[in-house]
Write a protein that holds these residues in place. Structure first.
Motif, mmCIF file in Angstrom:
data_model
loop_
_atom_site.group_PDB
_atom_site.id
_atom_site.type_symbol
_atom_site.label_atom_id
_atom_site.label_comp_id
_atom_site.label_asym_id
_atom_site.label_seq_id
_atom_site.Cartn_x
_atom_site.Cartn_y
_atom_site.Cartn_z
ATOM 1 N N MET A 36 0.832 -1.202 0.000
ATOM 2 C CA MET A 36 0.000 0.000 0.000
ATOM 3 C C MET A 36 0.867 1.253 0.000
ATOM 4 O O MET A 36 1.907 1.295 0.662
ATOM 5 C CB MET A 36 -0.907 0.036 1.229
ATOM 6 C CG MET A 36 -2.046 -0.942 1.222
ATOM 7 S SD MET A 36 -3.130 -0.647 2.662
ATOM 8 C CE MET A 36 -4.408 -1.868 2.378
ATOM 9 N N SER A 37 0.423 2.276 -0.713
ATOM 10 C CA SER A 37 1.071 3.581 -0.608
ATOM 11 C C SER A 37 0.874 4.120 0.804
ATOM 12 O O SER A 37 0.016 3.624 1.566
ATOM 13 C CB SER A 37 0.467 4.547 -1.620
ATOM 14 O OG SER A 37 -0.901 4.788 -1.310
ATOM 15 N N ARG A 40 -2.788 5.108 1.251
ATOM 16 C CA ARG A 40 -3.702 3.984 1.469
ATOM 17 C C ARG A 40 -3.473 3.329 2.824
ATOM 18 O O ARG A 40 -4.416 2.870 3.470
ATOM 19 C CB ARG A 40 -3.529 2.954 0.349
ATOM 20 C CG ARG A 40 -4.065 3.419 -1.003
ATOM 21 C CD ARG A 40 -3.957 2.318 -2.037
ATOM 22 N NE ARG A 40 -4.686 1.136 -1.626
ATOM 23 C CZ ARG A 40 -4.296 -0.118 -1.857
ATOM 24 N NH1 ARG A 40 -3.156 -0.351 -2.482
ATOM 25 N NH2 ARG A 40 -5.013 -1.137 -1.453
ATOM 26 N N PRO A 168 -0.408 -5.267 -5.809
ATOM 27 C CA PRO A 168 0.805 -4.661 -5.239
ATOM 28 C C PRO A 168 1.404 -5.454 -4.079
ATOM 29 O O PRO A 168 2.632 -5.573 -3.980
ATOM 30 C CB PRO A 168 0.317 -3.283 -4.777
ATOM 31 C CG PRO A 168 -0.796 -2.951 -5.721
ATOM 32 C CD PRO A 168 -1.496 -4.271 -5.961
ATOM 33 N N ASP A 219 -1.088 -0.244 -13.198
ATOM 34 C CA ASP A 219 -1.379 0.419 -11.923
ATOM 35 C C ASP A 219 -0.789 -0.346 -10.747
ATOM 36 O O ASP A 219 -0.226 0.256 -9.813
ATOM 37 C CB ASP A 219 -2.887 0.587 -11.744
ATOM 38 C CG ASP A 219 -3.471 1.620 -12.700
ATOM 39 O OD1 ASP A 219 -2.701 2.454 -13.223
ATOM 40 O OD2 ASP A 219 -4.692 1.584 -12.939
ATOM 41 N N ASN A 220 -0.925 -1.671 -10.752
ATOM 42 C CA ASN A 220 -0.397 -2.463 -9.645
ATOM 43 C C ASN A 220 1.123 -2.429 -9.606
ATOM 44 O O ASN A 220 1.731 -2.344 -8.528
ATOM 45 C CB ASN A 220 -0.891 -3.906 -9.746
ATOM 46 C CG ASN A 220 -2.370 -4.038 -9.437
ATOM 47 O OD1 ASN A 220 -2.955 -3.192 -8.764
ATOM 48 N ND2 ASN A 220 -2.989 -5.093 -9.928
ATOM 49 N N LYS A 222 3.038 -0.020 -10.817
ATOM 50 C CA LYS A 222 3.413 1.337 -10.413
ATOM 51 C C LYS A 222 3.343 1.490 -8.896
ATOM 52 O O LYS A 222 4.272 2.034 -8.266
ATOM 53 C CB LYS A 222 2.489 2.344 -11.083
ATOM 54 C CG LYS A 222 2.686 3.787 -10.617
ATOM 55 C CD LYS A 222 1.636 4.707 -11.223
ATOM 56 C CE LYS A 222 1.699 6.095 -10.600
ATOM 57 N NZ LYS A 222 0.649 6.996 -11.159
ATOM 58 N N GLU A 223 2.251 1.044 -8.287
ATOM 59 C CA GLU A 223 2.112 1.182 -6.839
ATOM 60 C C GLU A 223 3.182 0.379 -6.111
ATOM 61 O O GLU A 223 3.793 0.852 -5.140
ATOM 62 C CB GLU A 223 0.714 0.745 -6.391
ATOM 63 C CG GLU A 223 0.448 1.017 -4.922
ATOM 64 C CD GLU A 223 -1.033 0.977 -4.558
ATOM 65 O OE1 GLU A 223 -1.345 1.121 -3.363
ATOM 66 O OE2 GLU A 223 -1.878 0.814 -5.460
ATOM 67 N N GLY A 226 6.572 2.022 -6.423
ATOM 68 C CA GLY A 226 6.613 3.202 -5.578
ATOM 69 C C GLY A 226 6.991 2.848 -4.151
ATOM 70 O O GLY A 226 7.763 3.570 -3.501
#
Length: 415
Positions: A36-37, A40, A168, A219-220, A222-223, A226
């Motif tokens: 999780m970011s 999140r 992620p 998207d997954n 990228k997260e 990150g």
């Protein structure tokens, strides 16, 4: 000889004794906080009753425990109140992926078969993750999907149809699992039974070159990247993270802008006719479009070159004429060319180029001004080498594959 460690004790393979602590508990369906970011993670804390004024501080605490100390159980978070630890444990998980098998090659390469919960796929799914120890560094090859849609004819993974995207937590979980097994978290006791490398062989580099096409799970990925590159956690430099794509042209610039990691292109041919055969996505995004996207990659420079991967197939793409054409089509692109001796797998119709021919090819490209290292095959004896990864997961139903493909097309059109 290679060594296989079967943690499920369900396959007829040589086994080593495994301490019970390393055998993961049955997976539950609680959401994972892994991957999780920070935003999140803060939302997850608020959902279990953490007051708004404490969310930022508690987020930082959890981030430290998860990615600096590498804990996999809330009870290990010593400076988090006991009642909060219990609330988190009731609502979430931070468990590692389940290890199905763990193999060690004669050259020190490690391969893990990891199992995840179904998440809509109908049954638990499996992927493969590979650790490659090298002088002064260690590279972890991470998967982004269960299976693959691209059916590249020289790649074993391409013979396994797509089952689903990895989330992620499942992507970051591969990094955490590897660091656990290598004793790679600072100030943490090495778990009993862990495979500890010689000094310096740590997870210093991550390559998104495992199973799947990362840009079809944008998207997954990228997260997850990150989280992996956050300087206060796993702290992997973006220059030590490489994303490899077979050529999803519309997403390449977006990856550069939003992820900022190093780019690798699975090229393998110097003309459309051959690349259509070897890398069928070329029929949709031909060479000219792909190379134009590479020239426009954000941040591209001599200090941030694109790596072009080129598998050496005997009598297919390994002539000096091919080398000359490769130099011509890459003109003006700051690039490195990785020459990959073909790694055989059961049922493949290709052979690896003769070593003398690979060296002649490399010499020509090098003299033209491009670094052209010949990648040393690693982990062949445990099918952990480039192009050999494949799990035993159930294939996705055709209706599900069609729905995912339609969703990807819609996303590309909207972007």
């Amino acid at each position: 000889m290679s060594v296989t460690l079967d943690l499920t004790q369900s396959r007829a393979k040589p086994q080593l004794a495994v301490p019970p602590a390393l055998r993961p508990a049955p997976a539950d369906e609680k959401p994972s906080l892994i991957g999780m970011s920070r935003e999140r993670l803060g939302e997850a804390l608020a959902a279990v009753g953490v007051p708004e004024k404490q969310v930022r501080m508690r987020t930082q605490q959890l981030w430290h425990w998860l990615y600096v100390r590498g804990v996999s159980d809330f009870s290990q978070m010593a400076n988090v109140a006991k009642d909060l630890r219990q609330k988190l444990d009731d609502a979430y998980t931070i468990a590692r992926p389940e290890i199905v098998t763990e193999q060690v090659s004669v050259d020190g390469t490690r391969k893990w078969v990891l199992r995840f919960s179904p998440k809509g796929a109908g049954r638990p799914v499996e992927i493969e993750t590979v650790y490659i120890p090298e002088e002064g560094r260690g590279t972890l090859c991470v998967s982004s999907q269960v299976g693959c849609t691209l059916t590249c004819t020289f790649c074993h993974t391409g013979t396994q149809r797509l089952v689903r995207n990895l989330t992620p937590d499942e992507i970051v979980g591969q990094i955490l699992l590897a660091r656990d097994r290598l004793g790679d978290f600072p100030d943490a006791a090495t778990p009993a039974g862990a495979i500890v490398p010689s000094e310096g062989r740590l997870v210093s580099n991550v390559v998104m070159m495992g199973m799947g096409e990362p840009l079809y799970n944008f998207d997954n990925v990228k997260e997850a990247l990150g989280v992996a590159s956050d300087g206060e956690g796993l702290s992997l430099s973006k220059r030590r993270i490489t994303l490899s794509t077979s050529g999803v042209v519309p997403m390449i610039a977006k990856a550069g802008e939003e992820m900022g990691v190093m780019l690798a292109i699975s090229l393998h041919a110097t003309n459309d006719a051959l690349r259509d055969e070897l890398v069928p996505i070329n029929k949709k995004y031909p060479l000219k479009d792909l190379l134009d996207a590479c020239r426009a990659y954000p941040g591209l420079s001599n200090a941030k070159r694109i790596t072009f991967e080129y598998v050496m197939l005997k009598g297919v793409n390994d002539s000096l004429a091919d080398a000359k054409e490769l130099v011509r089509i890459l003109k003006g692109i700051p690039a490195k060319i990785n020459l990959i001796p073909f790694n055989p797998w059961p049922g493949s119709r290709y052979e690896c180029s003769d070593w003398d021919q690979i060296e002649r090819f490399a010499d020509f490209v090098n003299q033209a001004g491009y670094a052209s290292p010949i990648r040393t095959p690693r982990g062949r004896d445990i099918f952990a080498a480039c192009g050999q990864l494949k799990s035993e997961s159930e294939r996705m139903r055709k209706s599900e594959r069609d729905a995912m493909e339609a969703a990807r097309i819609s996303e590309l059109a909207a972007g």
